[in-house]
Design a protein around this motif. Structure first.
Motif, mmCIF file in Angstrom:
data_model
loop_
_atom_site.group_PDB
_atom_site.id
_atom_site.type_symbol
_atom_site.label_atom_id
_atom_site.label_comp_id
_atom_site.label_asym_id
_atom_site.label_seq_id
_atom_site.Cartn_x
_atom_site.Cartn_y
_atom_site.Cartn_z
ATOM 1 N N ILE A 188 83.401 -38.798 -17.897
ATOM 2 C CA ILE A 188 83.497 -39.956 -17.002
ATOM 3 C C ILE A 188 84.937 -40.460 -16.958
ATOM 4 N N ALA A 189 85.605 -40.458 -18.102
ATOM 5 C CA ALA A 189 86.977 -40.964 -18.168
ATOM 6 C C ALA A 189 87.934 -40.141 -17.315
ATOM 7 N N LEU A 190 87.695 -38.836 -17.201
ATOM 8 C CA LEU A 190 88.613 -37.966 -16.471
ATOM 9 C C LEU A 190 88.307 -37.887 -14.976
ATOM 10 N N ASN A 191 87.223 -38.519 -14.535
ATOM 11 C CA ASN A 191 86.857 -38.429 -13.123
ATOM 12 C C ASN A 191 87.648 -39.451 -12.321
ATOM 13 N N THR A 192 88.856 -39.063 -11.947
ATOM 14 C CA THR A 192 89.719 -39.955 -11.171
ATOM 15 C C THR A 192 89.871 -39.516 -9.722
ATOM 16 N N GLU A 193 89.323 -38.352 -9.383
ATOM 17 C CA GLU A 193 89.478 -37.818 -8.029
ATOM 18 C C GLU A 193 88.161 -37.666 -7.287
ATOM 19 N N GLY A 194 87.033 -37.765 -7.973
ATOM 20 C CA GLY A 194 85.744 -37.580 -7.325
ATOM 21 C C GLY A 194 85.494 -36.131 -6.955
ATOM 22 N N GLY A 195 84.504 -35.917 -6.121
ATOM 23 C CA GLY A 195 84.135 -34.563 -5.721
ATOM 24 C C GLY A 195 83.166 -33.933 -6.709
ATOM 25 N N GLN A 196 82.448 -32.907 -6.235
ATOM 26 C CA GLN A 196 81.479 -32.189 -7.067
ATOM 27 C C GLN A 196 80.517 -33.180 -7.747
ATOM 28 N N ASP A 197 80.008 -34.122 -6.962
ATOM 29 C CA ASP A 197 79.216 -35.224 -7.519
ATOM 30 C C ASP A 197 78.040 -34.737 -8.364
ATOM 31 N N LEU A 198 77.257 -33.822 -7.828
ATOM 32 C CA LEU A 198 76.049 -33.399 -8.514
ATOM 33 C C LEU A 198 76.377 -32.605 -9.769
ATOM 34 N N TYR A 199 77.327 -31.683 -9.665
ATOM 35 C CA TYR A 199 77.708 -30.898 -10.844
ATOM 36 C C TYR A 199 78.243 -31.812 -11.944
ATOM 37 N N ARG A 200 79.134 -32.744 -11.574
ATOM 38 C CA ARG A 200 79.664 -33.685 -12.559
ATOM 39 C C ARG A 200 78.540 -34.473 -13.224
ATOM 40 N N ALA A 201 77.610 -34.962 -12.404
ATOM 41 C CA ALA A 201 76.512 -35.763 -12.948
ATOM 42 C C ALA A 201 75.656 -34.958 -13.909
ATOM 43 N N GLY B 65 90.741 -26.329 -28.404
ATOM 44 C CA GLY B 65 90.404 -27.123 -29.571
ATOM 45 C C GLY B 65 90.766 -28.579 -29.446
ATOM 46 N N GLN B 66 91.168 -29.012 -28.241
ATOM 47 C CA GLN B 66 91.550 -30.406 -28.016
ATOM 48 C C GLN B 66 90.322 -31.241 -27.663
ATOM 49 N N VAL B 67 90.349 -32.507 -28.080
ATOM 50 C CA VAL B 67 89.249 -33.417 -27.791
ATOM 51 C C VAL B 67 89.246 -33.749 -26.297
ATOM 52 N N VAL B 68 88.067 -33.702 -25.683
ATOM 53 C CA VAL B 68 87.888 -34.096 -24.286
ATOM 54 C C VAL B 68 87.361 -35.522 -24.272
ATOM 55 N N PRO B 69 87.961 -36.425 -23.489
ATOM 56 C CA PRO B 69 87.470 -37.804 -23.437
ATOM 57 C C PRO B 69 86.061 -37.871 -22.870
ATOM 58 N N TRP B 70 85.282 -38.795 -23.408
ATOM 59 C CA TRP B 70 83.935 -38.977 -22.885
ATOM 60 C C TRP B 70 83.958 -39.605 -21.505
#
Length: 231
Positions: A142-155, A226-231
């Motif tokens: 959710i934190a990285l969604n700054t551009e939108g698009g691919q709504d269903l896949y993201r959800a 191996g890097q942490v991905v923001p929630w």
């Protein structure tokens, strides 16, 4: 980890990332069980023939709960060091208001409910110090969604992450490691031809991250570096 050969069950291993992971774990001296949908011959069957008995192929339609239960029964005598669930579909970049109900249901079942059913039913086969991993995506962040698009896949990937978070909370006393893995933007049927990474570039990092986080109990959302991905 001790010096004995480890065993991985890779769900969804017939092609691209799943097949690449099965091959990579073989290269790292694991025994591998990989699943395919249906009975059609796949690249996993070719890999099994060349594996000298270290790779076995099982059939599983992950959206069918009775097949997950049957696979659990067939593997009841196995102790797994790793259960890794690889599954995702997309149905195009459609604004959520235009997504048909049946499409929404299909993607959510395949990308979120199906994988979690596998984790719930097959998780008990994993050794107490083993790892349960699920292929997620930074598009589930959710934190990285700054551009939108691919709504269903993201959800669907956000739902998967949330369900894994709930699973981790319910199993807070477990010594197992739980991983949500982002493989990067990979040139697959899902990722498309313009993606940054080939399967061969992504998969070793995913496997390396799994091995490096061995024994680090609790839930971790990580990428192929191996890097942490923001929630």
């Amino acid at each position: 980890m001790n010096g004995t050969r480890r065993t991985a069950l890779v769900i969804g291993a017939s092609r691209t990332l799943g097949l690449g992971l099965a091959a990579e774990f073989l290269r790292r001296d694991w025994d591998v069980i990989g699943t395919v949908r249906g009975r059609q011959r796949t690249g996993l069957h070719d890999l099994a023939e060349a594996s000298r008995g270290r790779l076995t192929v099982e059939s599983l339609e992950m959206t069918a709960p009775e097949q997950i239960a049957a696979l659990r029964d067939r593997l009841a005598q196995h102790t797994l060091d790793l259960l890794f669930v690889n599954a995702a579909i997309t149905r195009g970049d459609i604004p959520i208001g235009d997504v048909p109900t049946d499409m929404f249901t299909e993607v959510m079942i395949t990308n979120a409910l199906g994988p979690m059913r596998v984790v719930e039913l097959l998780g008990p086969l994993v050794a107490p110090a083993g790892t349960i991993g699920v292929m997620s995506s930074d598009q589930g962040s959710i934190a990285l969604n700054t551009e939108g698009g691919q709504d269903l896949y993201r959800a669907s990937k956000s739902a998967l992450n949330q369900l894994m978070r709930s699973y981790a909370a319910r199993h807070a006393d477990s010594s197992r490691t739980l991983l949500l893995m982002d493989p990067g933007w990979v040139r697959t049927e899902l990722g498309g031809p313009d993606a940054d990474l080939s399967v061969e570039e992504s998969v070793p990092g995913v496997a390396e991250t799994i091995e490096r986080h061995w024994g680090q109990r609790g839930l971790h959302f990580l990428d192929h570096k191996g890097q942490v991905v923001p929630w």
